[in-house]
Design a protein around this motif. Sequence first.
Motif, PDB file in Angstrom:
ATOM      1  N   HIS A 126     134.757 -82.844  39.380  1.00 12.59           N
ATOM      2  CA  HIS A 126     134.800 -83.858  38.317  1.00 12.59           C
ATOM      3  C   HIS A 126     135.651 -83.240  37.226  1.00 12.59           C
TER       4      HIS A 126
ATOM      5  N   GLY B 198     131.322 -93.564  35.363  1.00 13.66           N
ATOM      6  CA  GLY B 198     130.399 -93.941  34.295  1.00 13.66           C
ATOM      7  C   GLY B 198     131.098 -94.911  33.357  1.00 13.66           C
ATOM      8  N   ARG B 199     131.973 -94.349  32.528  1.00 11.32           N
ATOM      9  CA  ARG B 199     132.667 -95.120  31.496  1.00 11.32           C
ATOM     10  C   ARG B 199     133.337 -96.381  32.050  1.00 11.32           C
TER      11      ARG B 199
ATOM     12  N   ARG C 288     130.219 -77.666  43.619  1.00 15.88           N
ATOM     13  CA  ARG C 288     131.188 -78.245  42.678  1.00 15.88           C
ATOM     14  C   ARG C 288     132.238 -77.195  42.351  1.00 15.88           C
TER      15      ARG C 288
ATOM     16  N   GLY D   3     137.110 -84.515  34.389  1.00 14.33           N
ATOM     17  CA  GLY D   3     137.101 -84.917  32.976  1.00 14.33           C
ATOM     18  C   GLY D   3     136.845 -86.393  32.853  1.00 14.33           C
ATOM     19  N   SER D   4     137.028 -86.909  31.642  1.00  7.51           N
ATOM     20  CA  SER D   4     136.692 -88.299  31.372  1.00  7.51           C
ATOM     21  C   SER D   4     137.854 -88.986  30.658  1.00  7.51           C
TER      22      SER D   4
ATOM     23  N   GLY E 290     135.368 -90.248  35.800  1.00  4.52           N
ATOM     24  CA  GLY E 290     136.420 -89.972  34.832  1.00  4.52           C
ATOM     25  C   GLY E 290     137.436 -91.059  34.606  1.00  4.52           C
ATOM     26  N   LEU E 291     137.354 -92.155  35.368  1.00  6.23           N
ATOM     27  CA  LEU E 291     138.351 -93.226  35.219  1.00  6.23           C
ATOM     28  C   LEU E 291     138.356 -93.771  33.798  1.00  6.23           C
TER      29      LEU E 291
ATOM     30  N   TYR F  32     128.701 -94.119  26.491  1.00  8.49           N
ATOM     31  CA  TYR F  32     128.583 -93.045  25.506  1.00  8.49           C
ATOM     32  C   TYR F  32     128.404 -93.618  24.095  1.00  8.49           C
TER      33      TYR F  32
HETATM   34  C1  LIG Z   1     130.113 -87.413  32.934  1.00  8.88           C
HETATM   35  C2  LIG Z   1     130.239 -87.241  34.390  1.00  8.88           C
HETATM   36  C3  LIG Z   1     130.691 -88.300  35.180  1.00  8.88           C
HETATM   37  C4  LIG Z   1     131.127 -89.624  34.614  1.00  8.88           C
HETATM   38  O1  LIG Z   1     132.274 -89.533  33.825  1.00  8.88           O
HETATM   39  P1  LIG Z   1     132.990 -90.873  33.335  1.00  8.88           P
HETATM   40  O2  LIG Z   1     134.175 -90.393  32.593  1.00  8.88           O
HETATM   41  O3  LIG Z   1     132.024 -91.590  32.468  1.00  8.88           O
HETATM   42  O4  LIG Z   1     133.354 -91.648  34.544  1.00  8.88           O
HETATM   43  C5  LIG Z   1     130.741 -88.114  36.541  1.00  8.88           C
HETATM   44  N1  LIG Z   1     130.386 -86.937  37.105  1.00  8.88           N
HETATM   45  C6  LIG Z   1     129.952 -85.892  36.377  1.00  8.88           C
HETATM   46  C7  LIG Z   1     129.569 -84.640  37.057  1.00  8.88           C
HETATM   47  C8  LIG Z   1     129.862 -86.001  34.995  1.00  8.88           C
HETATM   48  O5  LIG Z   1     129.445 -84.970  34.278  1.00  8.88           O
END
Ligand SMILES: *Cc1c(COP(=O)(O)O)cnc(C)c1O
Length: 439
Positions: free
Chosen positions: A221, A297-298, A171, A223-224, A261-262, A392
Amino acid sequence: MSAPAPQISAADPTTAELIAARPHLKRHAMDGLLLDGVPLNAIADALGTPCWVYSAPTIRRRLAELTQALAGLNTHIHYAVKANDHLAVLTLVRQGGAGADVVSGGELLRARRAGIAADHIVFSGVGKTAEEIRLALGEGIYQLNVESAEELATISAIAASMGRTADIVLRINPDVDAGTHAKITTGKADNKFGIAYGEAAALYAHAATLPGVRPQGLALHIGSQILSMAPYRAAFARAAELIRALRAQGQTVTRMDCGGGLGITYGDEAEASPAAFAGAIRAAFGGMDLTLMTEPGRWLVGPAGMLLASVVLNKAHDRFMVLDAAMNDLIRPAMYDSFHGVVPLAASNAGPDRVMDVVGPVCETGDTFARNRLVAPVEAGGRVALLDAGAYGTVMSSTYNSRPLAPIAMVDGGTWTVIRARQPVEALWSGEIIPDFTA
Ligand SMILES: *Cc1c(COP(=O)(O)O)cnc(C)c1O
């Protein structure tokens, strides 16, 4: 003495606008607010408040939409379990064809418990313990996303001692600003995440010489709640450049994990478009002969959940609407200043919208869901939904103020079912021991 006149910082979306922008919500002239056709008041009548409600069709629909956008790109979707780890949610995700991105041994075991195949699981996180690494290797997961030189050495040693060879990706920290809230930005050089971009090539070459690990590619990755594609394009371009450099040095690179992060719509911002995200991935990595991955995720679950609460009272000349839900249930507003739409469950508004603070009963000023917000008034005993709390939300709940964890219902096919009962209050102290020396 009356409270000072509140200032509205921006025009807030009205109740009607909040509902109109969400295909799963409707307001029925008799039954009030409906989620996928199910009256939310009926669920609150049965379960009491506060309670959570998730929409199964919304999770299915969003996963299908993202899958469709990424079609033809050789992309695996690994749902970021931390956004909402309920077994029912993980089951829907599995049925939709996605795997899991986990960040702890507990999440790994949950994903397996929900039937997600080990070779459809990736493990991220800056501080995986030896025990967690052993668990992941024992399960035979698809890959470990390595976040430091130190972790690389640990994984190599553990895997070699177990007679295993782990597929890993490094990463990288691409040092781009995702333009999101400081507490959820992860791809800048001064964030704790990933391996410094300038050190990644040397570490990759080193990894290729180690026993027990097989470097397969890179991950990032940044951010979110990211709404613009520009930071993704910048980060992906840096990763593609590094992959070319690694290949030029003779390294094997077969995988690229593009992270999650979308962002979604909370107020009136436009959500991140899966098509635009797929376009950014294609522009950077198309034609590079890579197995691609994403970790949303989100975006998948955020709009699919809400927290229902009752109004306990309105005080200080209707300056404050006090709910029976609190920051222990939904901490996002206190932690990230996040916006969640506040919509009455009633069939019609009790009066014209007014500017209020919507607060919980916990003894902290931070226990505020909305400040100076234009909301529909709701009398004591009436109910509201706090929207877009599927990500979350429950996973960050605590029992602060000895408030038991709220129950969860799931709506599907025009009906609903309980997927978690309200925690009995005795459960709050059931593991506690009063030592003999207090006698
Ligand atoms: C939290 C996280 C995600 C998901 O992030 P979202 O903003 O919820 O899409 C994906 N990859 C990693 C490594 C994370 O820590």
